[in-house]
Design an enzyme around this catalytic site. Structure first.
Site, mmCIF file in Angstrom:
data_model
loop_
_atom_site.group_PDB
_atom_site.id
_atom_site.type_symbol
_atom_site.label_atom_id
_atom_site.label_comp_id
_atom_site.label_asym_id
_atom_site.label_seq_id
_atom_site.Cartn_x
_atom_site.Cartn_y
_atom_site.Cartn_z
ATOM 1 N N ASP A 14 0.840 -1.348 -0.142
ATOM 2 C CA ASP A 14 0.040 -0.056 0.193
ATOM 3 C C ASP A 14 1.034 1.164 -0.083
ATOM 4 O O ASP A 14 0.604 2.153 -0.807
ATOM 5 C CB ASP A 14 -0.977 0.028 1.101
ATOM 6 C CG ASP A 14 -2.154 -1.102 1.216
ATOM 7 O OD1 ASP A 14 -2.768 -1.244 0.023
ATOM 8 O OD2 ASP A 14 -1.934 -1.782 2.120
ATOM 9 N N ASP A 124 -5.554 4.153 14.114
ATOM 10 C CA ASP A 124 -4.077 4.987 13.747
ATOM 11 C C ASP A 124 -4.208 6.328 12.921
ATOM 12 O O ASP A 124 -3.413 6.880 13.251
ATOM 13 C CB ASP A 124 -3.476 3.759 13.066
ATOM 14 C CG ASP A 124 -2.991 2.736 14.063
ATOM 15 O OD1 ASP A 124 -2.830 2.956 15.254
ATOM 16 O OD2 ASP A 124 -2.889 1.377 13.485
HETATM 17 N N1 ARG Z 1 -6.329 -2.115 17.401
HETATM 18 C C1 ARG Z 1 -5.211 -1.764 17.772
HETATM 19 C C2 ARG Z 1 -5.015 -0.455 17.919
HETATM 20 O O1 ARG Z 1 -5.622 0.409 17.433
HETATM 21 C C3 ARG Z 1 -3.867 -2.148 16.477
HETATM 22 C C4 ARG Z 1 -4.215 -1.989 15.476
HETATM 23 C C5 ARG Z 1 -3.072 -2.193 14.600
HETATM 24 N N2 ARG Z 1 -3.058 -2.594 13.220
HETATM 25 C C6 ARG Z 1 -3.092 -3.683 12.623
HETATM 26 N N3 ARG Z 1 -3.255 -3.797 11.271
HETATM 27 N N4 ARG Z 1 -3.448 -4.764 13.314
HETATM 28 O O2 ARG Z 1 -4.031 0.091 18.641
#
Ligand code: ARG
Length: 401
Positions: A14, A124
């Site tokens: 990506d 994120d």
């Molecule tokens: N859900 C977790 C958080 O918001 C991890 C997200 C990380 N991304 C992934 N592709 N698993 O901190």
């Protein structure tokens, strides 16, 4: 002068496609920035070369491993921070350190905008953009997956038609984020929350059912931070790495949760954080003997609030900073050794010693040498129950009418 955009670059499909995609959509030059937070895998030099091969005008790699361990993982440990009681904030704490390096790179390369590869559904994007707004209020943010319709299918077509130096056939059904503090795996068949994770999902931990002989470890702490393992001096980064290896071999630190995202979605996530969970277990047990009762009780609620703020992308907020000051103050006497056996997916503390302990053998003992005056307990209990007793008498009187 051509506008410049700094892109948070992982080396994956990506963000590799995003380099050209952003360029075509905006006419800007793209500078790829990869930050090493201990995610392992490919060499960062290979990642840097790929960014250049995909059309970045500059590619920059930052080794932030010690910084991440010292300034992000250690505060999480001191807070015993577990979001919703489960999640040691693996991805949440990596975003602010990445943001720091993105903003720094934007300054160095004269960029006006920062780009990241997050979707519009997760936490994120919030963490990146709130962080960027805070550290670089003049900088703009763009997320090609969210804002420029860069879907996975389009990314594959784009990479193939432009002959980008990136694999497009290797299909990983999961979305993975990892660093030295742990690993997060989501999507694919895990989205059915009744499905148990299959073995192939795990990488930092071995199957606990088949763990090797029990591993006993002594972790020494000074002011809440691990400073030695089995008597050998370590930095925070080394402590996490060593325990990732040893606790990971015993299957410690597997977590399977449905969590509340900031954007209102409940989502399934599998985490593995062997080093983090082993350290947190040891640290909490050391706090149990070195922190006074009321301070410890209050600290638990502060730690929970701290975890929520950090999860919610408020790493650089004033409240988070104030809570840090409180937590830091509580760590003054968190010194000493914790002995712990790791086996079959569990890390169980079986010994503690500390020069700054509040445990008083003479007060605690039921044997000779007891210095606790039991006769004082009677009066204490009388007064302790007084207000409830008075209220109860009133209730009985009123309901009796
Ligand atoms: N859900 C977790 C958080 O918001 C991890 C997200 C990380 N991304 C992934 N592709 N698993 O901190």
């Amino acid at each position: 002068m051509t506008e410049r955009i700094v892109l948070a670059y992982s080396g994956g499909l990506d963000t590799s496609v995003a380099i050209g995609w952003i360029g075509e959509a905006t006419g800007a030059e793209v500078i790829a920035v990869a930050v090493d937070v201990g995610q392992g895998g490919e060499s960062l030099e290979d990642i840097r070369q790929r960014a250049l091969g995909c059309g970045a005008v500059e590619a920059y790699v930052a080794d932030a491993r010690d910084e991440f361990a010292n300034e992000y993982a250690m505060p999480t440990l001191k807070a015993n921070a577990l979001y919703q009681g489960h999640y040691p904030l693996v991805s949440a704490i990596s975003r602010p350190v990445i943001v720091k390096h993105l903003v720094k790179a934007a300054r160095e390369f004269g960029a006006t905008t920062v780009a990241h590869g997050c979707t519009g559904k997760g936490n994120d994007q919030v963490r990146f953009e709130v962080g960027i707004q805070t550290l670089g209020p003049d900088l703009k943010c763009i997320a090609p997956v969210r804002d420029l319709a860069l879907t996975r299918d389009k990314a594959i077509v784009y990479a193939e038609s432009h002959n980008l130096p990136i694999e497009t056939t290797k299909k990983n059904p999961y979305s993975i984020d990892q660093n030295v503090w742990g690993r997060a795996v989501e999507t694919g068949y895990l989205e059915d929350i009744w499905n148990a994770p299959t073995k192939d999902i795990y990488d930092y931990t071995a199957t606990p059912e088949f763990s090797p002989a029990p591993d006993e470890v002594i972790i020494s702490f000074a002011q809440g931070v691990p400073v030695a393992i089995d008597g050998v001096k370590v930095t925070p980064l080394q402590a996490i790495q060593e325990l990732n290896r040893r606790a990971g071999a015993q299957g410690v630190g597997r977590i399977d949760v449905v969590e509340d995202r900031l954007v209102g979605i409940k989502s399934r996530e599998i985490y593995e954080a062997p080093g983090a969970m082993a350290l947190m277990t040891a640290h909490k047990h050391l706090e149990d003997i070195t922190i006074e009762r009321e301070q410890a009780r209050f600290k638990a609620t502060v730690g929970q609030r701290w975890a929520e703020l950090v999860y919610d992308g408020q790493w650089f907020s004033p409240l988070k900073r104030s809570l840090d000051a409180f937590i830091e103050d509580t760590q003054q006497h968190v010194n000493g050794d914790i002995r712990m056996t790791m086996h079959g997916g569990q890390a169980i503390v079986n010994g503690r010693r500390s020069d700054t302990s509040l445990y008083d053998f003479d007060l605690a003992t039921y044997d000779t040498g007891d210095t606790f005056d039991q006769s004082q307990a009677k009066g204490f209990i009388e007064l302790w129950g007084m207000s409830s007793k008075v209220a109860s008498q009133r209730d009985q009187r009123v309901s009796g009418l």
